[in-house]
Design a protein around this motif. Sequence first.
Motif, PDB file in Angstrom:
ATOM      1  N   GLY A 118       0.822  -1.201   0.000  1.00  0.00           N
ATOM      2  CA  GLY A 118       0.000   0.000   0.000  1.00  0.00           C
ATOM      3  C   GLY A 118       0.859   1.254   0.000  1.00  0.00           C
ATOM      4  O   GLY A 118       2.022   1.247   0.437  1.00  0.00           O
ATOM      5  N   ALA A 119       0.276   2.355  -0.434  1.00  0.00           N
ATOM      6  CA  ALA A 119       1.024   3.605  -0.602  1.00  0.00           C
ATOM      7  C   ALA A 119       1.594   4.135   0.707  1.00  0.00           C
ATOM      8  O   ALA A 119       2.623   4.808   0.709  1.00  0.00           O
ATOM      9  N   ASP A 120       0.951   3.811   1.832  1.00  0.00           N
ATOM     10  CA  ASP A 120       1.399   4.314   3.132  1.00  0.00           C
ATOM     11  C   ASP A 120       2.089   3.244   3.970  1.00  0.00           C
ATOM     12  O   ASP A 120       2.298   3.441   5.168  1.00  0.00           O
ATOM     13  N   SER A 121       2.436   2.136   3.364  1.00  0.00           N
ATOM     14  CA  SER A 121       3.017   1.023   4.131  1.00  0.00           C
ATOM     15  C   SER A 121       4.482   1.261   4.491  1.00  0.00           C
ATOM     16  O   SER A 121       4.986   0.723   5.480  1.00  0.00           O
ATOM     17  N   GLY A 122       5.191   2.028   3.661  1.00  0.00           N
ATOM     18  CA  GLY A 122       6.611   2.256   3.901  1.00  0.00           C
ATOM     19  C   GLY A 122       7.478   1.056   3.594  1.00  0.00           C
ATOM     20  O   GLY A 122       8.644   1.002   4.010  1.00  0.00           O
ATOM     21  N   ILE A 123       6.943   0.080   2.873  1.00  0.00           N
ATOM     22  CA  ILE A 123       7.668  -1.155   2.571  1.00  0.00           C
ATOM     23  C   ILE A 123       7.701  -1.355   1.065  1.00  0.00           C
ATOM     24  O   ILE A 123       6.680  -1.190   0.380  1.00  0.00           O
ATOM     25  N   ALA A 124       8.852  -1.741   0.546  1.00  0.00           N
ATOM     26  CA  ALA A 124       9.001  -1.905  -0.900  1.00  0.00           C
ATOM     27  C   ALA A 124       8.645  -3.314  -1.334  1.00  0.00           C
ATOM     28  O   ALA A 124       8.885  -4.292  -0.605  1.00  0.00           O
ATOM     29  N   VAL A 125       8.083  -3.425  -2.517  1.00  0.00           N
ATOM     30  CA  VAL A 125       7.859  -4.734  -3.123  1.00  0.00           C
ATOM     31  C   VAL A 125       9.208  -5.432  -3.296  1.00  0.00           C
ATOM     32  O   VAL A 125      10.197  -4.813  -3.674  1.00  0.00           O
ATOM     33  N   GLY A 126       9.233  -6.726  -2.998  1.00  0.00           N
ATOM     34  CA  GLY A 126      10.465  -7.499  -3.086  1.00  0.00           C
ATOM     35  C   GLY A 126      11.182  -7.656  -1.752  1.00  0.00           C
ATOM     36  O   GLY A 126      12.165  -8.409  -1.650  1.00  0.00           O
ATOM     37  N   THR A 127      10.724  -6.963  -0.705  1.00  0.00           N
ATOM     38  CA  THR A 127      11.355  -7.064   0.610  1.00  0.00           C
ATOM     39  C   THR A 127      11.055  -8.421   1.250  1.00  0.00           C
ATOM     40  O   THR A 127       9.911  -8.883   1.247  1.00  0.00           O
ATOM     41  N   ARG A 128      12.113  -9.067   1.770  1.00  0.00           N
ATOM     42  CA  ARG A 128      11.941 -10.327   2.506  1.00  0.00           C
ATOM     43  C   ARG A 128      11.565  -9.991   3.948  1.00  0.00           C
ATOM     44  O   ARG A 128      12.239  -9.185   4.604  1.00  0.00           O
ATOM     45  N   VAL A 129      10.480 -10.615   4.450  1.00  0.00           N
ATOM     46  CA  VAL A 129       9.956 -10.224   5.758  1.00  0.00           C
ATOM     47  C   VAL A 129       9.539 -11.427   6.607  1.00  0.00           C
ATOM     48  O   VAL A 129       9.206 -12.500   6.088  1.00  0.00           O
ATOM     49  N   VAL A 130       9.568 -11.207   7.915  1.00  0.00           N
ATOM     50  CA  VAL A 130       8.880 -12.049   8.885  1.00  0.00           C
ATOM     51  C   VAL A 130       7.474 -11.492   9.028  1.00  0.00           C
ATOM     52  O   VAL A 130       7.280 -10.273   9.072  1.00  0.00           O
ATOM     53  N   VAL A 131       6.473 -12.376   9.106  1.00  0.00           N
ATOM     54  CA  VAL A 131       5.076 -11.960   9.260  1.00  0.00           C
ATOM     55  C   VAL A 131       4.573 -12.451  10.614  1.00  0.00           C
ATOM     56  O   VAL A 131       4.628 -13.644  10.911  1.00  0.00           O
ATOM     57  N   THR A 132       4.067 -11.519  11.440  1.00  0.00           N
ATOM     58  CA  THR A 132       3.649 -11.857  12.795  1.00  0.00           C
ATOM     59  C   THR A 132       2.202 -11.444  13.044  1.00  0.00           C
ATOM     60  O   THR A 132       1.583 -10.742  12.230  1.00  0.00           O
ATOM     61  N   LEU A 133       1.687 -11.841  14.221  1.00  0.00           N
ATOM     62  CA  LEU A 133       0.355 -11.402  14.622  1.00  0.00           C
ATOM     63  C   LEU A 133       0.395 -10.057  15.342  1.00  0.00           C
ATOM     64  O   LEU A 133      -0.651  -9.484  15.659  1.00  0.00           O
ATOM     65  N   LEU A 134       1.586  -9.527  15.620  1.00  0.00           N
ATOM     66  CA  LEU A 134       1.718  -8.264  16.342  1.00  0.00           C
ATOM     67  C   LEU A 134       1.338  -7.105  15.446  1.00  0.00           C
ATOM     68  O   LEU A 134       2.031  -6.795  14.477  1.00  0.00           O
ATOM     69  N   ARG A 135       0.239  -6.463  15.785  1.00  0.00           N
ATOM     70  CA  ARG A 135      -0.286  -5.369  14.968  1.00  0.00           C
ATOM     71  C   ARG A 135      -0.474  -4.161  15.872  1.00  0.00           C
ATOM     72  O   ARG A 135      -1.164  -4.246  16.891  1.00  0.00           O
ATOM     73  N   SER A 136       0.151  -3.044  15.538  1.00  0.00           N
ATOM     74  CA  SER A 136       0.109  -1.884  16.421  1.00  0.00           C
ATOM     75  C   SER A 136      -0.159  -0.610  15.639  1.00  0.00           C
ATOM     76  O   SER A 136       0.357  -0.424  14.541  1.00  0.00           O
ATOM     77  N   CYS A 137      -0.949   0.271  16.261  1.00  0.00           N
ATOM     78  CA  CYS A 137      -1.326   1.521  15.589  1.00  0.00           C
ATOM     79  C   CYS A 137      -0.317   2.627  15.833  1.00  0.00           C
ATOM     80  O   CYS A 137      -0.202   3.562  15.034  1.00  0.00           O
ATOM     81  N   GLY A 138       0.410   2.540  16.962  1.00  0.00           N
ATOM     82  CA  GLY A 138       1.391   3.570  17.302  1.00  0.00           C
ATOM     83  C   GLY A 138       0.816   4.766  18.021  1.00  0.00           C
ATOM     84  O   GLY A 138       1.570   5.604  18.523  1.00  0.00           O
ATOM     85  N   GLY A 139      -0.519   4.851  18.121  1.00  0.00           N
ATOM     86  CA  GLY A 139      -1.122   6.037  18.705  1.00  0.00           C
ATOM     87  C   GLY A 139      -1.910   5.833  19.979  1.00  0.00           C
ATOM     88  O   GLY A 139      -2.179   6.790  20.707  1.00  0.00           O
ATOM     89  N   CYS A 140      -2.318   4.587  20.295  1.00  0.00           N
ATOM     90  CA  CYS A 140      -3.110   4.338  21.496  1.00  0.00           C
ATOM     91  C   CYS A 140      -2.206   4.407  22.738  1.00  0.00           C
ATOM     92  O   CYS A 140      -0.980   4.472  22.633  1.00  0.00           O
ATOM     93  N   ILE A 141      -2.808   4.354  23.924  1.00  0.00           N
ATOM     94  CA  ILE A 141      -2.032   4.497  25.160  1.00  0.00           C
ATOM     95  C   ILE A 141      -0.981   3.402  25.320  1.00  0.00           C
ATOM     96  O   ILE A 141       0.189   3.706  25.612  1.00  0.00           O
ATOM     97  N   PRO A 142      -1.307   2.103  25.138  1.00  0.00           N
ATOM     98  CA  PRO A 142      -0.243   1.091  25.247  1.00  0.00           C
ATOM     99  C   PRO A 142       0.891   1.310  24.262  1.00  0.00           C
ATOM    100  O   PRO A 142       2.069   1.185  24.625  1.00  0.00           O
TER     101      PRO A 142
END
Length: 364
Positions: free
Chosen positions: A74-98
């Motif tokens: 996606g345009a706002d993902s900050g990740i390039a096509v072709g990048t090798r990645v680990v995929v996890t269940l950890l999903r964070s918004c960066g803005g909530c209190i935790p």
Amino acid sequence: MSKITIQAAVCRQFGSPLSIETLTLAPPTAREVRVNLAACAICHSDIIYADGGWGGTPPIVFGHEAAGTVVEAGADSGIAVGTRVVVTLLRSCGGCIPCQHGAPTLCEDNFDPLTRLYDINGKPVAIGLKTGAFAEQVVVDSSQVATIHNTLPFTEACLLACGVLTGWGAVVNTANVPPGASVAVVGCGGVGVNCLQAASIAGASPLVAIDLSAEKLKSAEQFGTTHTILANADDYGEQAQHITGGRGFDYVFMTAGSAKAAEQAASLLATMGTLVLTGMPPDGDLARINIADVAQGQRRFLGSKMGNSHLRTDIPKFLRLHSEGRLKLKELIASYYPLVDINRAMDASRRGDALRNIILFDNS
């Protein structure tokens, strides 16, 4: 881009075998990425979920410990096509209190509630544990992936997504075990042995592995243990007391998905000792704890979700430790299975025959 077609292992009924089905996958939104998976490890959490231990409504695709290559971003993902990645269940918004207080594993944002998977009749299929990685491809939030280098095999990289994060993080992030502390790990599966690895590097001594399986205890010896104890031995308690000179342990990590294991782990604590609970039993499992003993001994109980991990900082640490030969990954793997044999792999994991079984995807 329109929906694409993939093969996935679908749970149609809890407690029944998974079925291999053709599904369609919606394209990523602006924050999301689509990842072509090469490997996915089977975690005990997948098994508890598939057996109905945590509720939900089938059909569901489980799997959350994966690795692969980004094929659409996606345009706002900050990740390039072709990048090798680990995929996890950890999903964070960066803005909530935790998230703002350094606890992204406890993110309170519900994100987009819509599924990305649909069956051949166009009906939605739920994504288990926010990932749905028992499938050839996944669409996940960009916060759920971390970059890996080109030399690490996907079969080893996928292990970083949960087992290593959870076990290592419990020791380093949650408990901050100091050198010389006495440590016991109750449950020596995929998470438990990573607790052992982390505690060994932290300088824990003695470092004791405890499990019902003699085979798992044998495997645990290569991850830094100084002693092993069979959990069902008649002299279980006496052995633990002898190892610690009668004090008990400074830190005990409970990684088994069992309330009884939690009770057993609590009984091992020294005065001012800390019990770290990482195991995830089925909902409703309750443990009986002597509260007076906890209070009088100033003992601490800590919960540890996914090792209180920070994906973008912890994964690079793991990569460095592995490149230095200090973090074992390949040694965690028991067997490899194609997706069509996922039920056989699940059964082997369910029996406790293996630390981690790996699903390999043909399209990798």
